[in-house]
Design an enzyme around this catalytic site. Sequence first.
Site, mmCIF file in Angstrom:
data_model
loop_
_atom_site.group_PDB
_atom_site.id
_atom_site.type_symbol
_atom_site.label_atom_id
_atom_site.label_comp_id
_atom_site.label_asym_id
_atom_site.label_seq_id
_atom_site.Cartn_x
_atom_site.Cartn_y
_atom_site.Cartn_z
ATOM 1 N N GLY A 1 24.726 -2.242 0.881
ATOM 2 C CA GLY A 1 24.760 -3.393 -0.079
ATOM 3 C C GLY A 1 25.546 -3.404 -1.027
ATOM 4 C CE1 TYR B 1 14.443 -7.196 -9.800
ATOM 5 C CE2 TYR B 1 16.856 -6.864 -9.425
ATOM 6 C CZ TYR B 1 15.796 -7.003 -10.501
ATOM 7 O OH TYR B 1 16.243 -7.432 -11.504
ATOM 8 C CG LEU C 1 0.566 0.770 -19.462
ATOM 9 C CD1 LEU C 1 -0.488 1.798 -19.910
ATOM 10 C CD2 LEU C 1 1.738 1.291 -20.316
ATOM 11 C CB SER C 2 3.576 -0.539 -12.806
ATOM 12 O OG SER C 2 4.502 -1.629 -13.047
ATOM 13 C CG ASP D 1 -1.350 -6.851 -12.567
ATOM 14 O OD1 ASP D 1 -0.225 -7.532 -12.525
ATOM 15 O OD2 ASP D 1 -1.415 -5.604 -11.697
ATOM 16 C CB ALA E 1 24.568 -10.293 -12.218
ATOM 17 C CG ASN F 1 16.758 3.755 -6.383
ATOM 18 O OD1 ASN F 1 16.911 4.737 -5.537
ATOM 19 N ND2 ASN F 1 15.675 3.259 -6.714
ATOM 20 C CG ASN F 2 19.597 1.435 -10.916
ATOM 21 O OD1 ASN F 2 18.421 1.332 -11.208
ATOM 22 N ND2 ASN F 2 20.312 0.989 -10.127
HETATM 23 C C1 UD1 Z 1 21.754 -2.040 -9.659
HETATM 24 C C2 UD1 Z 1 20.775 -2.940 -8.453
HETATM 25 C C3 UD1 Z 1 20.868 -4.184 -9.331
HETATM 26 C C4 UD1 Z 1 20.377 -4.142 -10.613
HETATM 27 C C5 UD1 Z 1 20.967 -2.928 -11.462
HETATM 28 C C6 UD1 Z 1 20.370 -2.791 -12.625
HETATM 29 C C7 UD1 Z 1 21.228 -2.289 -6.319
HETATM 30 C C8 UD1 Z 1 21.696 -2.700 -5.007
HETATM 31 N N1 UD1 Z 1 21.626 -3.231 -7.253
HETATM 32 O O1 UD1 Z 1 22.932 -2.446 -9.442
HETATM 33 O O2 UD1 Z 1 19.995 -5.062 -8.639
HETATM 34 O O3 UD1 Z 1 20.310 -5.121 -11.386
HETATM 35 O O4 UD1 Z 1 21.165 -1.757 -10.647
HETATM 36 O O5 UD1 Z 1 21.243 -1.830 -13.599
HETATM 37 O O6 UD1 Z 1 20.545 -1.248 -6.426
HETATM 38 N N2 UD1 Z 1 26.463 5.060 -8.174
HETATM 39 C C9 UD1 Z 1 26.621 6.300 -7.722
HETATM 40 N N3 UD1 Z 1 25.816 7.418 -7.568
HETATM 41 C C10 UD1 Z 1 24.459 7.090 -7.790
HETATM 42 C C11 UD1 Z 1 23.954 5.813 -8.506
HETATM 43 C C12 UD1 Z 1 24.994 4.895 -8.417
HETATM 44 O O7 UD1 Z 1 27.754 6.421 -7.379
HETATM 45 O O8 UD1 Z 1 23.754 8.169 -8.041
HETATM 46 C C13 UD1 Z 1 27.292 4.014 -8.131
HETATM 47 C C14 UD1 Z 1 26.898 2.864 -7.385
HETATM 48 O O9 UD1 Z 1 27.573 3.035 -5.994
HETATM 49 C C15 UD1 Z 1 27.740 1.723 -8.267
HETATM 50 C C16 UD1 Z 1 27.505 2.255 -9.776
HETATM 51 O O10 UD1 Z 1 27.290 3.553 -9.444
HETATM 52 O O11 UD1 Z 1 28.990 1.278 -7.987
HETATM 53 C C17 UD1 Z 1 26.380 1.491 -10.269
HETATM 54 O O12 UD1 Z 1 25.193 1.671 -9.548
HETATM 55 P P1 UD1 Z 1 23.704 1.276 -9.958
HETATM 56 O O13 UD1 Z 1 23.451 1.825 -11.331
HETATM 57 O O14 UD1 Z 1 22.822 1.601 -9.008
HETATM 58 O O15 UD1 Z 1 23.979 -0.444 -10.318
HETATM 59 P P2 UD1 Z 1 23.958 -1.557 -9.143
HETATM 60 O O16 UD1 Z 1 24.247 -1.098 -7.932
HETATM 61 O O17 UD1 Z 1 25.366 -2.278 -9.968
#
Ligand code: UD1
Length: 330
Positions: free
Chosen positions: A291, A149, A34-35, A59, A126, A197-198
Amino acid sequence: MNILLTGGLGYIGSHLALGLLKNKKTKLTIVDDLSNAKLSTKNTIKYLSKKKFKFKKLDLKNKNKLQKLFKVGKFDLIFHLAGSKSVKESQINPKKYYENNVIGSINLLHAMIENNVKNIIFSSTATVYGLHKKNCYSENFSREPINTYGLTKKIIEDLLIDLKEKNQINTLILRYFNPAGCHISGLLGENPQGIPNNLYPYIIKIIKGEVKYLKIFGNNYKTKDGTGARDYIHIQDLVDAHLKCIKLVKKKSDIFNIGTGRPYTVLDIINSFKKYCNFKINYNFYSRREGDIDIYYNKISKAKKKLGWSAKRGLKEISQSTFNFAIKSK
Ligand code: UD1
């Protein structure tokens, strides 16, 4: 079949649990610490599947609890999805990733061997490949991760390969590209706490009205419109790939990339929400994220040939299911 699913309340795990529960003969045990998941997801899985399964908050670092689970569980197969998955966090706090991902997996493998459980399907990424000159990644590319990671996933892969070579386990390793999209009900999806982040979790915040616009990281990549391009794989296609593994793992150990083979840029994604959901995503350009690479996508031939799997869904299904989930979780 008696299946243990680790990380089963997370984004991918919860969708996989639903896929596994469709088989009447499956007895499923889910563990999750549940983290990065909510306990309420357990009830959502119950509600959507209308099936019974066992759940334990566990865990994987807790070796004793794990041993006890295996003693009563008598598992035939393990889906190992549990792990920490933020690239950014792994660079700041690598120790957490060594412990959660590597030590957790070692404990799991130890319990498997002690209890004569042979089959494991592992959730890799990947990200283990790191940077390569070619954009289309195949399974035989060298693994040169550029973050902790990715390194921890590579280490776990190596342990699995070594144990397989010593005939102690059978294993299939799945290297996911970018999982995206949500369950068709709109009740399951990826919704992390705080600022994500994603890309897709960030877009979900925009649809929910919690964030005003998308920050696009970079507009001078070597792609058709200058924004980064990735291989986004619908969560349901990802689940289907796992389900295909159940039969194969007993016969053959192998490694598969799981992606669609089609790269889409950030602007393609934004446009897909306009086209399929009539929703406008506002954005501004920012500098590149450290990166990040221009473009990478999966060479799909191996999974198609040897696993009998290929992706069926595209940006339409990804954007519509994401939109539906975001609206319902408002
Ligand atoms: C990231 C992880 C990867 C993980 C994957 C899971 C990093 C460096 N890599 O990959 O290890 O397996 O997610 O899905 O974090 N983008 C924006 N604005 C945002 C967020 C993302 O422009 O707020 C862009 C990024 O620059 C990239 C694309 O969207 O071109 C996808 O980004 P993201 O969803 O973070 O995935 P990855 O970087 O490919």
